[in-house]
Design an enzyme around this catalytic site. Sequence first.
Site, mmCIF file in Angstrom:
data_model
loop_
_atom_site.group_PDB
_atom_site.id
_atom_site.type_symbol
_atom_site.label_atom_id
_atom_site.label_comp_id
_atom_site.label_asym_id
_atom_site.label_seq_id
_atom_site.Cartn_x
_atom_site.Cartn_y
_atom_site.Cartn_z
ATOM 1 N N CYS A 142 0.823 -1.213 0.000
ATOM 2 C CA CYS A 142 0.000 0.000 0.000
ATOM 3 C C CYS A 142 0.857 1.264 0.000
ATOM 4 C CB CYS A 142 -0.997 -0.035 1.150
ATOM 5 S SG CYS A 142 -2.434 1.048 0.861
ATOM 6 N N HIS A 235 -4.191 -4.545 0.076
ATOM 7 C CA HIS A 235 -3.936 -5.194 1.363
ATOM 8 C C HIS A 235 -4.387 -6.648 1.327
ATOM 9 C CE1 HIS A 235 -2.643 -1.770 3.800
ATOM 10 N NE2 HIS A 235 -3.553 -1.046 3.182
ATOM 11 N N GLU A 237 -3.287 -8.993 2.901
ATOM 12 C CA GLU A 237 -3.156 -9.577 4.245
ATOM 13 C C GLU A 237 -4.331 -9.249 5.162
ATOM 14 O OE1 GLU A 237 -1.922 -5.399 4.744
ATOM 15 O OE2 GLU A 237 -1.600 -6.906 3.191
#
Length: 310
Positions: A142, A235, A237
């Site tokens: 990001c 993102h 994750e």
Amino acid sequence: MPIKTQNDLPAKEILERENIFVMDENRANHQDIRPLNIAILNLMPLKEDTELQILRSLSNTPLQVNVTFVATSTHEATHTSSNHLNKFYLSFDEIKNQNFDGFIITGAPVELMEYEEVDYWPEVCQIMEWTKTHVTSTLHLCWGAQAGLYYHYGIQKHILDKKMFGVYEHKVMNRKVPLVRGFDDHFMAPHSRHTEILKADIEKNPDLTILAESDEAGVFLVIAKDGGQIFVMGHPEYDRLTLGKEYQRDKEKGLPIDLPANYYPNDDDTQRPLLQWRSHGNILYSNWLNYYVYQNTPYQFINTEEIVGK
């Protein structure tokens, strides 16, 4: 993957409850193998949440990983206790003479500031320069991805008309590159950002290749020619509830925020969000660890230009 952490890291207990194999220091020290050494520069305010998300994402191969958390010295964290930072984090000065197989630079909530206005920007620049000679492959997430493209390649970010916020469909652009091996032609991934990197600016640099993009969210995944630097604009994750927590936080603060796109069933924020990105997020982290860290790192990690100074 066995993740080696400090014995009393709070995320360890949560991961064990999820049936993720987390190895403490005592057991790891009795295994006669060469673990991968991964450092994570955690720039997110809620550091414990980010620790859990990234450790969960790193847990899906048979490789053993030693994780070192790093915090900036030039910024005082206000959302994470000093006790947690002192116990589980090291400063850059404490690791700068070491070599790492992989390095992760997280996002940060400073997108609307010019890079040079961020109080820890000089330190982040020092770290990014250091990764070129002390790390086999660096994964930027990001804001970390935008900052890396700016520092290494001079590519500017651009402010969006409104926040890119939600889960978006992406398409694979170059299937021959190992980083996207196992991906479907189309996949979902979360975004939460106020700025973007333009595709045209990336395409001007012959050392960079776009591997995945979205019609709505723009460029998602970029790799440098040798795989030493990888840039992820979203993102992968994030856990199931992260976007929902961000949405509720901003709504409670009275900030202008739309419902996260493609997140709640029927756009009803009273329903449980759909988890649509976990499998491809896991593949992304596994491919990075296998093809760009494990396969490229010598058993004896020696700091030479031939190994990491590509």
